[in-house]
Enzyme design. Structure first.
Site, PDB file in Angstrom:
ATOM      1  N   GLU A  25      50.515  -5.133  30.776  1.00 35.11           N
ATOM      2  CA  GLU A  25      51.897  -4.742  31.102  1.00 35.11           C
ATOM      3  C   GLU A  25      52.812  -5.952  31.276  1.00 35.11           C
ATOM      4  OE1 GLU A  25      53.319  -3.865  35.053  1.00 35.11           O
ATOM      5  OE2 GLU A  25      51.277  -3.451  35.720  1.00 35.11           O
ATOM      6  N   LYS A  87      63.383  -3.029  34.670  1.00 33.34           N
ATOM      7  CA  LYS A  87      62.040  -2.474  34.924  1.00 33.34           C
ATOM      8  C   LYS A  87      62.027  -1.102  34.260  1.00 33.34           C
ATOM      9  CE  LYS A  87      59.485  -0.508  38.796  1.00 33.34           C
ATOM     10  NZ  LYS A  87      59.667  -0.101  40.208  1.00 33.34           N
ATOM     11  N   VAL A 107      53.230   0.338  34.501  1.00 35.74           N
ATOM     12  CA  VAL A 107      51.987   0.999  34.092  1.00 35.74           C
ATOM     13  C   VAL A 107      52.324   2.214  33.214  1.00 35.74           C
ATOM     14  CG1 VAL A 107      50.016   2.355  34.945  1.00 35.74           C
ATOM     15  CG2 VAL A 107      50.610   0.166  36.031  1.00 35.74           C
ATOM     16  N   ASP A 139      59.152   9.912  47.041  1.00 37.40           N
ATOM     17  CA  ASP A 139      58.918   8.744  46.203  1.00 37.40           C
ATOM     18  C   ASP A 139      57.462   8.701  45.742  1.00 37.40           C
ATOM     19  OD1 ASP A 139      58.812   6.360  44.884  1.00 37.40           O
ATOM     20  OD2 ASP A 139      59.691   5.160  46.502  1.00 37.40           O
ATOM     21  N   SER A 141      55.290   7.510  42.345  1.00 39.72           N
ATOM     22  CA  SER A 141      55.430   6.749  41.107  1.00 39.72           C
ATOM     23  C   SER A 141      55.175   7.600  39.871  1.00 39.72           C
ATOM     24  CB  SER A 141      54.456   5.577  41.119  1.00 39.72           C
ATOM     25  OG  SER A 141      54.519   4.898  39.883  1.00 39.72           O
ATOM     26  N   ALA A 142      55.972   7.335  38.846  1.00 43.30           N
ATOM     27  CA  ALA A 142      55.756   7.968  37.538  1.00 43.30           C
ATOM     28  C   ALA A 142      54.391   7.580  36.960  1.00 43.30           C
ATOM     29  CB  ALA A 142      56.866   7.565  36.571  1.00 43.30           C
ATOM     30  N   ASP A 143      53.778   6.511  37.495  1.00 45.77           N
ATOM     31  CA  ASP A 143      52.449   6.107  36.997  1.00 45.77           C
ATOM     32  C   ASP A 143      51.446   7.248  37.145  1.00 45.77           C
ATOM     33  OD1 ASP A 143      53.616   3.626  36.670  1.00 45.77           O
ATOM     34  OD2 ASP A 143      52.441   2.625  38.229  1.00 45.77           O
ATOM     35  N   LYS A 160      47.851  -0.986  46.495  1.00 46.17           N
ATOM     36  CA  LYS A 160      48.194  -1.642  47.762  1.00 46.17           C
ATOM     37  C   LYS A 160      48.510  -0.600  48.818  1.00 46.17           C
ATOM     38  CE  LYS A 160      50.225  -5.812  45.910  1.00 46.17           C
ATOM     39  NZ  LYS A 160      50.789  -5.675  44.570  1.00 46.17           N
TER      40      LYS A 160
END
Ligand code: PSU
Ligand code: MN
Length: 303
Positions: A25, A87, A107, A139, A141-143, A160
């Site tokens: 990435e 980003k 990602v 919130d 993540s789209a990951d 993390k």
């Protein structure tokens, strides 16, 4: 092949000949580390992938083109330009492509472009997930959604604890994404080897991981796979030190009302400030470690 995609000649040749390829990435380059360590690390990771028998394909959006495989100059450009590069998540791709802009792929978008190019294995540091407090902020993540719908294996060092790791695992379970621990039955927490949360399956060889992915693909299941690889012991951080830094970073983000796509980069930068650069060294080493494993799995996959 789609008309927006450029596959670098070396990568295209490897794919055509059925040779192993590993995607990388570019958000980690532009937004994840300071210059020049970001560029040095990105080039070193490519070298490690080659040494382990695979061809690296660093992924980004440049001038509106989806790129699978970058030159050293292009990697240097992304590293120098840093935060000024967008980003790029899934929702950004159509706009960047239409307007001919640059994007550092997360990602999510790295998985998307890898899949368009025909690359199955991707190595990175950490993934996005369900943020702490997501029950009110939403919130997430789209990951995680990408892992649910795009058949690419992501080799990482876990996540993390800026995230709610328990909720992140629940989400992946709901979405049918297998979470594998390499040589561990515990989810690694990026800077540390353990998190207190279990993975779905422990696997001890690259061959087992490759076999699970092939079975998933041959059954036509559309999900990706998350392979979590603990940071080598000698580079792991003290859990209390890193958790204190993470808690302080999360509190400051809340206080400053940081939200949306800024949250993760803000937290990562704060943690680096607070730990005075110790975390950067760990971060670099765990990416190297993931690159080695991803290359080995990619080699098994083409056997
Ligand atoms: N977590 C890390 N390091 C990173 C990222 C996440 O420990 O570099 C980056 C990756 O590119 C990841 C993205 O895909 O942040 C997730 O951002 P968000 O939480 O906004 O979805
Ligand atoms: Mn988010």
């Amino acid at each position: 092949m789609n008309k927006y995609l450029d596959i670098a000649p070396e990568v295209a040749e490897a794919l055509a000949k059925g040779k192993p390829v590993v995607a990388l990435e570019s958000t980690i380059i532009s937004h994840g580390m300071p210059y020049p360590q970001n560029v040095e690390t990105a080039l070193a990771v490519e070298k490690i992938i080659r040494e382990n028998g695979a061809v690296p394909a660093t992924i980004a959006v440049l001038g509106g083109r989806l790129k699978a495989g970058l030159s050293a100059e292009e990697i240097d450009y992304l590293g120098r330009t840093g935060l000024a590069v967008t980003k790029a998540s899934r929702r950004d791709l159509p706009v960047l492509v239409a307007l001919g802009k640059d994007g550092a792929t997360t990602v999510t978008t790295t998985m998307m472009i890898a899949h368009m190019a025909g690359i199955s294995v991707f190595a990175t540091g950490g993934i996005g997930g369900v943020h702490r407090g997501a029950e009110t902020t939403m919130d997430i993540s789209a990951d995680l959604e990408e892992l649910a719908q795009t058949p690419v294996m992501v080799v990482c060092a876990g996540a993390k604890s800026i995230l709610d790791l328990g909720l992140t695992l629940e989400y992946l379970e709901t979405k049918g994404v297998p979470v594998i621990g390499y040589g561990t039955s515990e989810l690694p927490a990026f800077y540390t080897r353990s998190s207190g949360f279990g993975v779905d399956y422990r696997m001890d060889t690259p061959a087992e991981i490759a076999a699970a992915f092939m079975a998933q693909r041959e059954m036509g299941l559309k999900a990706g796979m998350l392979v979590t690889n603990p940071i080598p012991e000698e580079y792991a951080m003290d859990a209390a030190t890193i958790n204190r830094a993470i808690d302080a970073a999360v509190a400051e983000a809340e206080e400053k009302d940081i939200h949306g796509k800024e949250t993760t980069p803000f937290l990562l930068a704060k943690i680096k400030d607070i730990t005075g650069g110790d975390s950067l060294d760990s971060n670099i080493q765990l990416v190297f470690n993931n690159a080695r494993l991803a290359a080995k799995v990619a080699c098994e996959m083409v056997k």
